[in-house]
Design a protein around this motif. Sequence first.
Motif, short mmCIF file in Angstrom:
data_model
loop_
_atom_site.label_atom_id
_atom_site.label_comp_id
_atom_site.label_asym_id
_atom_site.label_seq_id
_atom_site.Cartn_x
_atom_site.Cartn_y
_atom_site.Cartn_z
N ALA A 109 0.73 -1.32 0.14
CA ALA A 109 0.11 0.05 -0.11
C ALA A 109 0.70 1.26 -0.07
O ALA A 109 2.14 1.34 0.83
N GLY A 110 0.41 2.16 -0.78
CA GLY A 110 1.35 3.50 -0.89
C GLY A 110 2.39 3.56 -1.67
O GLY A 110 3.00 4.52 -1.79
N SER A 111 2.81 2.30 -2.08
CA SER A 111 3.79 2.46 -3.25
C SER A 111 3.81 2.99 -4.57
O SER A 111 2.42 3.33 -4.96
N PHE A 112 4.84 3.00 -5.21
CA PHE A 112 4.79 3.79 -6.64
C PHE A 112 3.63 3.40 -7.50
O PHE A 112 2.85 3.75 -7.90
N ALA A 113 3.83 1.90 -7.46
CA ALA A 113 2.97 1.30 -8.84
C ALA A 113 1.47 1.19 -8.49
O ALA A 113 0.74 0.93 -9.18
N MET A 152 4.92 1.59 -14.42
CA MET A 152 4.34 2.77 -14.03
C MET A 152 5.35 3.98 -14.42
O MET A 152 4.85 5.28 -14.70
N ALA A 153 6.53 4.05 -14.50
CA ALA A 153 7.48 4.68 -14.96
C ALA A 153 7.28 5.18 -16.42
O ALA A 153 7.19 6.27 -16.59
N HIS A 154 6.81 4.12 -17.33
CA HIS A 154 6.57 4.26 -18.49
C HIS A 154 5.40 5.22 -18.61
O HIS A 154 5.18 6.07 -19.54
N ARG A 155 4.22 4.96 -17.77
CA ARG A 155 3.10 5.30 -17.93
C ARG A 155 3.23 6.85 -17.48
O ARG A 155 2.51 7.72 -18.12
N VAL A 156 4.02 7.22 -16.44
CA VAL A 156 4.26 8.72 -16.06
C VAL A 156 4.79 9.60 -17.05
O VAL A 156 4.52 10.57 -17.18
N ALA A 157 5.83 8.74 -17.75
CA ALA A 157 6.66 9.47 -18.61
C ALA A 157 5.90 9.84 -19.87
O ALA A 157 5.83 11.02 -20.23
N VAL A 158 4.97 8.96 -20.19
CA VAL A 158 3.94 9.26 -21.38
C VAL A 158 3.03 10.41 -20.93
O VAL A 158 2.72 11.31 -21.55
#
Length: 301
Positions: A109-113, A152-158
């Motif tokens: 819970a609360g983690s980045f993904a 998630m890094a991909h998603r936030v970059a896009v």
Amino acid sequence: MTASPSPSAPLRLLAVHAHPDDESSKGAATMALYAAAGVDVLVATCTDGSRGDIQNPAVAGQPHPARDMAGARRLEMNRAARILGVRQRWLGFVDSGLPEGDPLPPLPAGSFAVQPLERAAAPLVRLVRDFRPQVIVSYDENGGYPHPDHIMAHRVAVEAFEAAGDPARYPGTGGPWEPAKLYYDRAFSPDRLRVLHFALEEAGLQSPYAGRLAARLEADAEGHIPPAPSHPTTTQIECGDFFEARDDALRAHRTQVDPEGFFFAVSSAMQRRIWPWEDYFLAQSRIPAELPETDLFAGLR
């Protein structure tokens, strides 16, 4: 009005990575090359790396990472950034870890993904609007490999690439800025691994790539060959002169990188001879692009 790059604007490159150490294993020589040429290079690290396991036997049992993995990795990140000649910013999220088991356990819970996309992307949108990069580099839809933080890094970059130039989106995170180009890193492209594998075999050396290549070639139960990677290489950056800097930056991440391990199987000299590039896929471009490219800033200089 949305800000946009001009031919005279200083060149700025933003690399979006999931954890400290990812910037050194993916595109590090490219960043060092551009930084040495006067480009302002900034690494955005999404998480603190606190759930990373120790991968280097020489570090096992040391008190600092055992007590405070995030703190140890922060020091490692600082050293790696200095070696590469780049700046670095933390986006402030907690490492999600790599779930294991069958069935897979839920992510912490609360983690980045597990963050809602807009909450996860807001710090990056703010950073894009503040830093004003013409070029953003991150991972493909699979995260380069399917770690939940990489995806998630991909998603936030896009999301940041598409939203940062729209003044109606993410209010309160600064004035709009529209990056020109978005690339996906292809550090583990099958073509590169194949060339390195056969070069090692021809030299009479053991290759750590055989298993990966065999898995790609192995037919499934119905006899189908696994599909080719969804994204081809569109852009190759010749950066062999910076392979030693890349390797030194990797070694700086002592908790995560075994100096006798996979990343160092092929000498820098051999790599310069047979594959002196780092590979990318141009995912989105707001300016005309002529492919293939040899420069992430093609069309912007």
